[in-house]
Design an enzyme around this catalytic site. Sequence first.
Site, mmCIF file in Angstrom:
data_model
loop_
_atom_site.group_PDB
_atom_site.id
_atom_site.type_symbol
_atom_site.label_atom_id
_atom_site.label_comp_id
_atom_site.label_asym_id
_atom_site.label_seq_id
_atom_site.Cartn_x
_atom_site.Cartn_y
_atom_site.Cartn_z
ATOM 1 N N GLY A 1 -6.512 -7.372 2.125
ATOM 2 C CA GLY A 1 -5.242 -7.317 2.864
ATOM 3 C C GLY A 1 -4.609 -8.680 3.059
ATOM 4 O O GLY A 1 -3.440 -8.899 2.754
ATOM 5 N N LYS B 1 -15.956 -13.889 6.373
ATOM 6 C CA LYS B 1 -17.382 -13.598 6.266
ATOM 7 C C LYS B 1 -17.964 -13.713 4.865
ATOM 8 O O LYS B 1 -17.414 -13.157 3.920
ATOM 9 C CB LYS B 1 -17.637 -12.177 6.751
ATOM 10 C CG LYS B 1 -17.399 -11.992 8.217
ATOM 11 C CD LYS B 1 -17.839 -10.599 8.563
ATOM 12 C CE LYS B 1 -17.290 -10.137 9.890
ATOM 13 N NZ LYS B 1 -17.230 -8.677 9.909
ATOM 14 N N ARG C 1 0.827 -1.212 0.000
ATOM 15 C CA ARG C 1 0.000 0.000 0.000
ATOM 16 C C ARG C 1 0.868 1.272 0.000
ATOM 17 O O ARG C 1 0.419 2.315 -0.461
ATOM 18 C CB ARG C 1 -0.932 0.034 1.223
ATOM 19 C CG ARG C 1 -2.226 -0.685 0.969
ATOM 20 C CD ARG C 1 -3.240 -0.425 2.074
ATOM 21 N NE ARG C 1 -4.507 -1.061 1.717
ATOM 22 C CZ ARG C 1 -5.558 -1.102 2.505
ATOM 23 N NH1 ARG C 1 -5.512 -0.551 3.710
ATOM 24 N NH2 ARG C 1 -6.659 -1.693 2.112
HETATM 25 C C1 3PG Z 1 -9.289 -0.624 4.450
HETATM 26 O O1 3PG Z 1 -8.200 -0.924 4.942
HETATM 27 O O2 3PG Z 1 -10.102 -1.481 4.059
HETATM 28 C C2 3PG Z 1 -9.613 0.823 4.279
HETATM 29 O O3 3PG Z 1 -8.527 1.621 4.643
HETATM 30 C C3 3PG Z 1 -10.868 1.233 5.019
HETATM 31 O O4 3PG Z 1 -10.710 1.189 6.398
HETATM 32 P P1 3PG Z 1 -12.013 1.159 7.317
HETATM 33 O O5 3PG Z 1 -12.685 -0.146 7.037
HETATM 34 O O6 3PG Z 1 -11.535 1.284 8.737
HETATM 35 O O7 3PG Z 1 -12.879 2.321 6.918
#
Ligand code: 3PG
Length: 378
Positions: free
Chosen positions: A335, A199, A27
């Site tokens: 992620g 989920k 990122r």
């Molecule tokens: C993520 O990592 O999915 C985004 O930065 C959004 O973060 P958030 O779900 O805390 O809004």
Amino acid sequence: MRVDFNINDADLRGSKREFTRNNIHPRILAVLPTIKFLIKRGTKVVILSHRGRPTTIKSSKFKVKNYKQSSLKPFGKILSSLLKKRVNFVNLDALSLINRTKEKIRGSITGSVFLLENLRFLPGEDKNDKKFAKQLASLATFYVNDAFSVSHRKNASVVAITKFLPSYAGLLLEKEIKNLSRIMKNPKKLLVIILGGAKVSDKIGVIKNFLKEVKGQKSKINCFLTGGGVANTFFAAQGLPVGKSLYEKEMIPAARQLLKSRKIILPVDAVRKDKKILDIGPKTAEKYSQIIKKAGTIIWNGPMGYIEDPKFTKGSKAITEAILKSRAFAIVGGGETTSIISNFQFPISKKNIFISTGGGAMLEYLAGKKLPGLEALK
Ligand code: 3PG
Ligand code: MG
């Protein structure tokens, strides 16, 4: 320039304890081209981001509960070493005194880089507050959104700020949309979507959107390959026992409905421990690999097992290998899923794989939803 530095400490350091040039999080790497592009053209760049979901405690002085894990301070150092120049970190106090920051920027030389502390430390960010957005906007002459992965959030630095400045898409945002829209509009024959992770509720929109028949045309999806908690919920929907495995009880009726499409493929074996399904088994890995081999387009979001424990990464590893061997165009997002691919150290750069920085944003985009951050740029 809005970026997404929402990376927790463990992911930031990777498997190593120290930061090295080789373990910079994707990122961070992903937004460097836009920052460099702007610096090269003599722009002063003020970088905005959030990190985590910190809780602010209201009092005369600003206090943040989980300050250390949510501060963007370490990113200043990382950016500075990557850009080979000083990055001015603007802490909370200075941010509340926005005028002083303005002076600082005005007095700085061309190409200076500023990084503001976590915007979610201030209450206006989450609320998409106009006043706060206007204050932020007063620091600059134009706005760039290079944070596709947070464009599904109605936040002040993503949405409201565009009301006060000429606004543009950054290079990363452009790349994300090009790749994702390509897959949405014209998937090559045999579209395979791999869905894992905890989920099914996160992914239901994507499944429904790809099952849809558009203007009498049959849906483009060939099949969904499932793993993780997603598969467990489908098992439960079929009335099969899942023991103590992770699944979503309240999603059972919806899962039952989706199973009628006959396009949802479930694991045929599993790796289990303590009455929990923790990974797909070898037969499933083989079956899925055969399907992936024939795919023209692949979308993958969510690991096949409990990858926090290296013992349960085999399924996800097999999927990664199958994708690398196939000739399909693949988009991988989320992620955890991208960290699997990077952790296995595969030569992904040579392959026809696009790694999206988006997790939730990618799923919402693929579900056909309008993302507020993108709409605001139009
Ligand atoms: C993520 O990592 O999915 C985004 O930065 C959004 O973060 P958030 O779900 O805390 O809004
Ligand atoms: Mg998220």
